[in-house]
Design a protein around this motif. Structure first.
Motif, short mmCIF file in Angstrom:
data_model
loop_
_atom_site.label_atom_id
_atom_site.label_comp_id
_atom_site.label_asym_id
_atom_site.label_seq_id
_atom_site.Cartn_x
_atom_site.Cartn_y
_atom_site.Cartn_z
N SER A 29 -31.29 -96.16 32.68
CA SER A 29 -32.24 -97.16 32.86
C SER A 29 -31.45 -98.35 31.98
N VAL A 30 -31.91 -99.68 32.20
CA VAL A 30 -31.51 -100.93 31.45
C VAL A 30 -32.63 -101.60 30.93
N ARG A 31 -33.08 -102.00 29.92
CA ARG A 31 -34.20 -102.69 29.37
C ARG A 31 -33.64 -103.56 28.44
N MET A 32 -34.27 -104.82 28.66
CA MET A 32 -33.91 -105.94 27.91
C MET A 32 -35.06 -105.99 26.57
N THR A 33 -34.66 -106.25 25.47
CA THR A 33 -35.51 -106.05 24.29
C THR A 33 -35.85 -107.43 23.86
N SER A 34 -34.87 -108.47 24.36
CA SER A 34 -35.37 -109.95 24.04
C SER A 34 -34.82 -110.88 25.26
N PRO A 35 -34.62 -111.94 25.29
CA PRO A 35 -33.97 -112.58 26.21
C PRO A 35 -32.47 -112.48 26.24
N THR A 36 -31.99 -112.15 24.98
CA THR A 36 -30.43 -111.97 24.95
C THR A 36 -29.77 -110.82 24.68
N GLU A 37 -30.71 -109.71 24.46
CA GLU A 37 -30.34 -108.37 23.93
C GLU A 37 -31.02 -107.47 24.87
N GLY A 38 -30.37 -106.21 25.00
CA GLY A 38 -30.72 -105.15 25.68
C GLY A 38 -30.38 -103.74 25.21
N THR A 39 -30.83 -102.60 26.10
CA THR A 39 -30.24 -101.49 25.78
C THR A 39 -30.19 -100.51 27.10
N VAL A 40 -29.22 -99.88 27.20
CA VAL A 40 -28.69 -99.00 28.30
C VAL A 40 -29.02 -97.82 27.87
N THR A 41 -29.79 -96.86 28.68
CA THR A 41 -29.94 -95.36 28.30
C THR A 41 -29.53 -94.78 29.37
N VAL A 42 -28.39 -93.64 29.09
CA VAL A 42 -28.05 -92.82 29.80
C VAL A 42 -28.50 -91.35 29.84
N ARG A 43 -29.31 -90.72 30.73
CA ARG A 43 -29.59 -89.36 30.36
C ARG A 43 -28.93 -88.44 31.21
N ALA A 44 -28.49 -87.33 30.62
CA ALA A 44 -27.55 -86.12 31.32
C ALA A 44 -28.82 -85.00 31.38
N ILE A 45 -28.81 -84.54 32.67
CA ILE A 45 -29.84 -83.47 32.89
C ILE A 45 -28.65 -82.23 33.14
N ILE A 46 -28.68 -81.28 32.07
CA ILE A 46 -27.49 -80.34 32.33
C ILE A 46 -28.11 -79.15 33.01
N PRO A 47 -27.31 -78.38 33.80
CA PRO A 47 -27.61 -77.40 34.55
C PRO A 47 -27.92 -76.07 33.55
N GLU A 48 -29.34 -75.41 34.11
CA GLU A 48 -29.55 -74.15 32.97
C GLU A 48 -28.53 -73.30 32.81
N GLY A 49 -28.31 -72.89 31.64
CA GLY A 49 -27.00 -72.14 31.31
C GLY A 49 -25.98 -72.69 30.93
N PHE A 50 -25.65 -74.01 31.30
CA PHE A 50 -24.68 -74.77 30.97
C PHE A 50 -24.68 -75.54 29.73
N HIS A 51 -23.56 -75.89 29.16
CA HIS A 51 -23.90 -76.99 27.93
C HIS A 51 -22.62 -78.05 28.27
N LEU A 52 -23.16 -79.35 27.81
CA LEU A 52 -22.19 -80.40 27.98
C LEU A 52 -21.44 -80.86 26.49
N TYR A 53 -20.12 -80.77 26.54
CA TYR A 53 -19.46 -81.07 25.32
C TYR A 53 -19.92 -82.23 24.37
N GLY A 54 -19.77 -82.10 23.17
CA GLY A 54 -20.19 -83.58 22.32
C GLY A 54 -18.99 -84.72 22.54
N MET A 55 -19.27 -85.70 21.83
CA MET A 55 -18.59 -86.89 21.89
C MET A 55 -17.24 -86.62 20.92
N SER A 56 -17.09 -85.81 20.19
CA SER A 56 -15.46 -85.55 19.59
C SER A 56 -15.31 -84.11 19.50
N MET A 57 -14.12 -83.76 19.95
CA MET A 57 -13.64 -82.35 19.90
C MET A 57 -12.44 -82.27 19.10
#
Length: 153
Positions: A29-57
């Protein structure tokens, strides 16, 4: 009889392989917080029993999760990509080191500033890897594109 047994084993291997490679579902989802700035939100839905690795390994570990916004148009990123909740940190016997990961769900957020409002579009290349404790999927890539909505005070 032997042919049937071989066919059954082959079918089971395909079914198990398909279950093991079940991909993470991504929602954006993308939401504008002002006329010139906004936020992108990306949600991960991870299958049961699995895990998604972090952003640094660590060196020799699995593929870290990364979000690449370089294909976006008409925006400049503000700060770094955040996430919630914090990943779990635990020792992974398969890789022989401490790793970070998420189970269930995680939301990544990235702030941006419009530079060319008429051309603005968010394009994200997400690289990631999942495991379930005994099997890992090969590294995968998801490409997401989202328009920038108008600001609504």
């Amino acid at each position: 009889m032997k042919k049937y047994l071989i066919a059954l084993v082959a079918v089971m291997a395909v079914v198990i392989g398909a279950a093991a490679s079940q991909p993470v579902k991504w929602r954006t989802s993308v939401r504008m917080t002002s006329p010139t700035e906004g936020t992108v939100t990306v949600r991960a839905i991870i299958p049961e029993g699995f895990h998604l690795y972090g952003m640094s390994m660590p060196e020799g570990g699995p593929k870290a999760t990364s979000l690449d916004f370089t294909g976006s148009r008409g925006i400049t990123l503000i700060g770094s990509t955040g996430f919630a909740p914090a990943p779990v940190t635990a020792h992974d016997e398969a890789f022989g080191c401490d790793l970070q990961w998420w189970a269930g769900r995680v939301a990544f957020t990235q702030r941006f500033r419009l530079t060319e409002p008429k051309e603005a579009k968010v394009n994200i290349k997400i690289s990631f890897m999942t495991c379930n404790g005994s099997n890992c999927t090969p590294p995968q890539t998801a490409n997401i594109s989202a328009p920038i909505p108008a600001y609504k005070p």
